[in-house]
Motif scaffolding. Structure first.
Motif, PDB file in Angstrom:
ATOM      1  N   ALA A  98      67.707  -2.819   1.539  1.00 29.28           N
ATOM      2  CA  ALA A  98      66.660  -3.743   1.950  1.00 29.28           C
ATOM      3  C   ALA A  98      65.359  -3.034   2.310  1.00 29.28           C
ATOM      4  CB  ALA A  98      67.138  -4.591   3.132  1.00 29.28           C
ATOM      5  N   ASP A  99      65.458  -1.916   3.031  1.00 30.55           N
ATOM      6  CA  ASP A  99      64.245  -1.182   3.395  1.00 30.55           C
ATOM      7  C   ASP A  99      64.259   0.257   2.880  1.00 30.55           C
ATOM      8  OD1 ASP A  99      66.130  -0.064   5.019  1.00 30.55           O
ATOM      9  OD2 ASP A  99      65.079  -0.450   6.903  1.00 30.55           O
ATOM     10  N   ARG A 100      65.224   0.548   1.993  1.00 33.81           N
ATOM     11  CA  ARG A 100      65.349   1.875   1.391  1.00 33.81           C
ATOM     12  C   ARG A 100      65.372   2.990   2.436  1.00 33.81           C
ATOM     13  NH1 ARG A 100      63.041   2.246  -4.718  1.00 33.81           N
ATOM     14  NH2 ARG A 100      64.038   0.353  -5.444  1.00 33.81           N
ATOM     15  N   SER A 101      66.157   2.772   3.462  1.00 37.35           N
ATOM     16  CA  SER A 101      66.356   3.794   4.485  1.00 37.35           C
ATOM     17  C   SER A 101      67.772   4.319   4.387  1.00 37.35           C
ATOM     18  CB  SER A 101      66.098   3.224   5.881  1.00 37.35           C
ATOM     19  OG  SER A 101      67.049   2.216   6.191  1.00 37.35           O
ATOM     20  N   ALA A 102      68.033   5.463   5.015  1.00 32.76           N
ATOM     21  CA  ALA A 102      69.355   6.063   4.933  1.00 32.76           C
ATOM     22  C   ALA A 102      69.699   6.805   6.212  1.00 32.76           C
ATOM     23  CB  ALA A 102      69.422   7.025   3.735  1.00 32.76           C
ATOM     24  N   LEU A 103      70.994   6.854   6.515  1.00 32.59           N
ATOM     25  CA  LEU A 103      71.520   7.639   7.618  1.00 32.59           C
ATOM     26  C   LEU A 103      72.466   8.678   7.033  1.00 32.59           C
ATOM     27  CD1 LEU A 103      72.427   4.841  10.214  1.00 32.59           C
ATOM     28  CD2 LEU A 103      70.381   6.287  10.190  1.00 32.59           C
ATOM     29  N   LEU A 104      72.365   9.887   7.529  1.00 36.23           N
ATOM     30  CA  LEU A 104      73.249  10.961   7.096  1.00 36.23           C
ATOM     31  C   LEU A 104      73.970  11.488   8.323  1.00 36.23           C
ATOM     32  CD1 LEU A 104      74.188  12.650   4.696  1.00 36.23           C
ATOM     33  CD2 LEU A 104      72.349  14.270   5.202  1.00 36.23           C
ATOM     34  N   ASP A 105      75.289  11.265   8.370  1.00 32.48           N
ATOM     35  CA  ASP A 105      76.088  11.627   9.537  1.00 32.48           C
ATOM     36  C   ASP A 105      75.512  11.006  10.810  1.00 32.48           C
ATOM     37  OD1 ASP A 105      77.832  13.140   7.957  1.00 32.48           O
ATOM     38  OD2 ASP A 105      76.556  14.926   8.130  1.00 32.48           O
ATOM     39  N   GLY A 106      75.035   9.764  10.666  1.00 28.75           N
ATOM     40  CA  GLY A 106      74.529   9.012  11.811  1.00 28.75           C
ATOM     41  C   GLY A 106      73.078   9.269  12.159  1.00 28.75           C
ATOM     42  N   ARG A 107      72.434  10.220  11.497  1.00 30.25           N
ATOM     43  CA  ARG A 107      71.020  10.529  11.780  1.00 30.25           C
ATOM     44  C   ARG A 107      70.144  10.038  10.632  1.00 30.25           C
ATOM     45  NH1 ARG A 107      73.735  15.201  12.845  1.00 30.25           N
ATOM     46  NH2 ARG A 107      72.938  16.154  10.919  1.00 30.25           N
ATOM     47  N   ARG A 108      68.979   9.550  10.983  1.00 31.68           N
ATOM     48  CA  ARG A 108      68.064   9.034   9.967  1.00 31.68           C
ATOM     49  C   ARG A 108      67.659  10.138   8.999  1.00 31.68           C
ATOM     50  NH1 ARG A 108      64.879   4.619   9.164  1.00 31.68           N
ATOM     51  NH2 ARG A 108      62.991   4.916   7.921  1.00 31.68           N
ATOM     52  N   LEU A 109      67.737   9.827   7.725  1.00 29.91           N
ATOM     53  CA  LEU A 109      67.340  10.769   6.687  1.00 29.91           C
ATOM     54  C   LEU A 109      65.901  10.467   6.289  1.00 29.91           C
ATOM     55  CD1 LEU A 109      68.444  13.038   4.823  1.00 29.91           C
ATOM     56  CD2 LEU A 109      69.022  11.237   3.166  1.00 29.91           C
ATOM     57  N   GLU A 110      65.007  11.416   6.509  1.00 31.10           N
ATOM     58  CA  GLU A 110      63.598  11.203   6.198  1.00 31.10           C
ATOM     59  C   GLU A 110      63.383  11.306   4.691  1.00 31.10           C
ATOM     60  OE1 GLU A 110      61.421  10.161   8.294  1.00 31.10           O
ATOM     61  OE2 GLU A 110      62.798  10.323  10.008  1.00 31.10           O
ATOM     62  N   LEU A 111      62.899  10.227   4.100  1.00 28.68           N
ATOM     63  CA  LEU A 111      62.712  10.164   2.655  1.00 28.68           C
ATOM     64  C   LEU A 111      61.311   9.678   2.308  1.00 28.68           C
ATOM     65  CD1 LEU A 111      66.054   8.342   1.754  1.00 28.68           C
ATOM     66  CD2 LEU A 111      65.569  10.765   1.354  1.00 28.68           C
TER      67      LEU A 111
END
Length: 223
Positions: free
Chosen positions: A137-150
């Protein structure tokens, strides 16, 4: 997501395209039926935004031809014609949705996302792969619970890789999802740059992007 907008009101179209670009869409603009046919002959689209009244013909005729060819690309009609009869005609011809002018661009964007999700047969709000959680929906991601800056293009690349996880996608296929015809000065090798950036951000997470020479790139979970 790559979209074709068929609209002769250039000022309106450019404003829509600029907004869509900020949300990670790649959008090509055709100002008439003939140009739209030329674009479709060489490019596959995830959705089409189609005006009815065009300088060289009717958007409804283009829609009929598209459906007669068996092309099920989602089509959102965008027009100033707002009567119930107009909407019924467009929907009966094979349109998937209808939005009258003037409109809120946020609604246009939301409707596009809904059409593509519907066509893909997927209602999922998240895509998971190992320790990676992706939110289309907002093209965001979490990696191991932390926000992945993209960046916008990194997110678009991750989106298509995850939607086809486990499958190799060619460099050309990825390029077509990230760049439009107006980006002709950007070479296909730009994909290598973004793949490299994503790999660095995923390093050590158990999620990796594999390369098969001559075939393409595939995302998957290690082990």
């Amino acid at each position: 997501m790559r979209v074709l907008m068929v609209e002769d009101a250039v000022d309106l179209a450019e404003a829509v395209i600029a907004r869509l670009a900020r949300s990670g869409f790649v959008c090509d603009l055709a100002t008439g039926v003939e140009t739209a046919c030329d674009f479709r002959a060489v490019q596959r689209y995830d959705a089409i935004i189609l005006d009815i009244n065009l300088p060289d013909g009717s958007g409804l005729s283009l829609l009929r031809d598209l459906r007669a060819e068996g092309d099920r690309t989602p089509v959102l009609m965008l027009t100033a014609l707002i009567s119930v009869d107009d909407r019924i005609v467009a929907l009966d011809q094979g349109a998937d949705d209808y939005l009258g002018k003037p409109f809120d661009q946020r609604e246009l964007e939301a409707r596009l996302r809904a059409l593509v999700r519907r066509e893909a047969g997927s209602k999922q709000e998240q895509i998971h792969l190992g320790g990676l959680s992706y939110f289309p929906a907002d093209r965001s991601a979490l990696l191991d619970g932390r926000r992945l800056e993209l960046t916008r293009r990194e997110a678009a690349l991750l989106d298509i890789l995850l939607r086809h996880q486990g499958k190799y996608l060619t460099k050309t296929r990825l390029y077509d999802s990230l760049y439009g015809f107006e980006d002709a000065d950007v070479g296909v090798n730009a994909i290598e740059l973004y793949i490299g950036r994503l790999r660095k951000k995923l390093a050590g997470s158990g999620v990796s992007i594999a390369t098969q020479r001559g075939v393409g790139y595939r995302i998957g979970a290690d082990g």
